[in-house]
Enzyme design. Sequence first.
Site, short mmCIF file in Angstrom:
data_model
loop_
_atom_site.label_atom_id
_atom_site.label_comp_id
_atom_site.label_asym_id
_atom_site.label_seq_id
_atom_site.Cartn_x
_atom_site.Cartn_y
_atom_site.Cartn_z
N ASN A 120 46.48 29.34 74.79
CA ASN A 120 45.95 28.59 73.63
C ASN A 120 44.73 29.31 73.04
OD1 ASN A 120 45.67 26.62 71.69
ND2 ASN A 120 44.82 25.08 73.05
N GLU A 163 50.80 32.28 72.92
CA GLU A 163 49.80 31.72 72.02
C GLU A 163 48.48 32.46 72.14
OE1 GLU A 163 48.89 27.32 70.11
OE2 GLU A 163 49.78 27.41 72.11
N ASP A 208 56.45 29.53 77.34
CA ASP A 208 56.36 28.14 76.89
C ASP A 208 57.61 27.82 76.08
OD1 ASP A 208 55.80 25.72 75.73
OD2 ASP A 208 53.92 26.34 74.78
#
Length: 253
Positions: free
Chosen positions: A9, A35, A148
């Site tokens: 993230n 990400e 993911d």
Amino acid sequence: MKFISYNVNGIRSAIDKGLLEWLQQSDPDVFCIQESKAQPEQIDTRAMRALGYHSYIHSAEKKGYSGVCIFSKREPDYVQAGMGIDRYDSEGRVLRVDIGSISVVDVYVPSGTTGDVRQEFKMDFLEVFLKWLSELRKERPNVIVCGDFNICHKPIDINHPERQVGVSGFLPEEREWMDRWQESGMVDTFREFDQSAEKYSWWSYRFRARERNAGWRIDYFWVSDTLKDKLDNATIMTEAVHSDHCPVCLWIH
């Protein structure tokens, strides 16, 4: 060999929270992230080199968005960024490295939570990815796919499944796709070693979700069935707190 996959993230934010020190302690042979939210020049490859890693980066064209990276102690024999389809590759979602007889594929499946348009994009991506991976396996049968997936496969993989009806990430069509993915000869490595409930890899930042363990298991290591007898262990590393996700880990011999 030890493999770790982690949706960070935002790699720069995760580094500020101690990611590199954690990586040095964890010491995987291959470290895959999703990400990254960074362009190649924004990723500190010198720090990764100091830890012994070669860096391979596939960023999205849009700055601060998506992106996958693979950091490998062994220099790969071959590297492929994307699937050869600009619609998906422009978002930086698939990266492959070949290390000896094994192909490692790092994937960040799109989220469908923002509405129908992105949900349709997600479903289209999944079909293309399954076809692409199936073609790859014809030439490279030993495949490790991590990342993911933005899908909880079974009710055991999500908190209070009865409350998640109609929610992107647990839709019938997403779970049916994952059934077909598994039936194509892919092994969910974590479930080979742990069949217990309440084992998750992502928690919303809202409502104290991580503190309450109101999570989703959407981060996976899958291997082709040709590698099943080489599995040593697979775990979820819930102690790592650099992101709203936590890493997942795989050992093979």
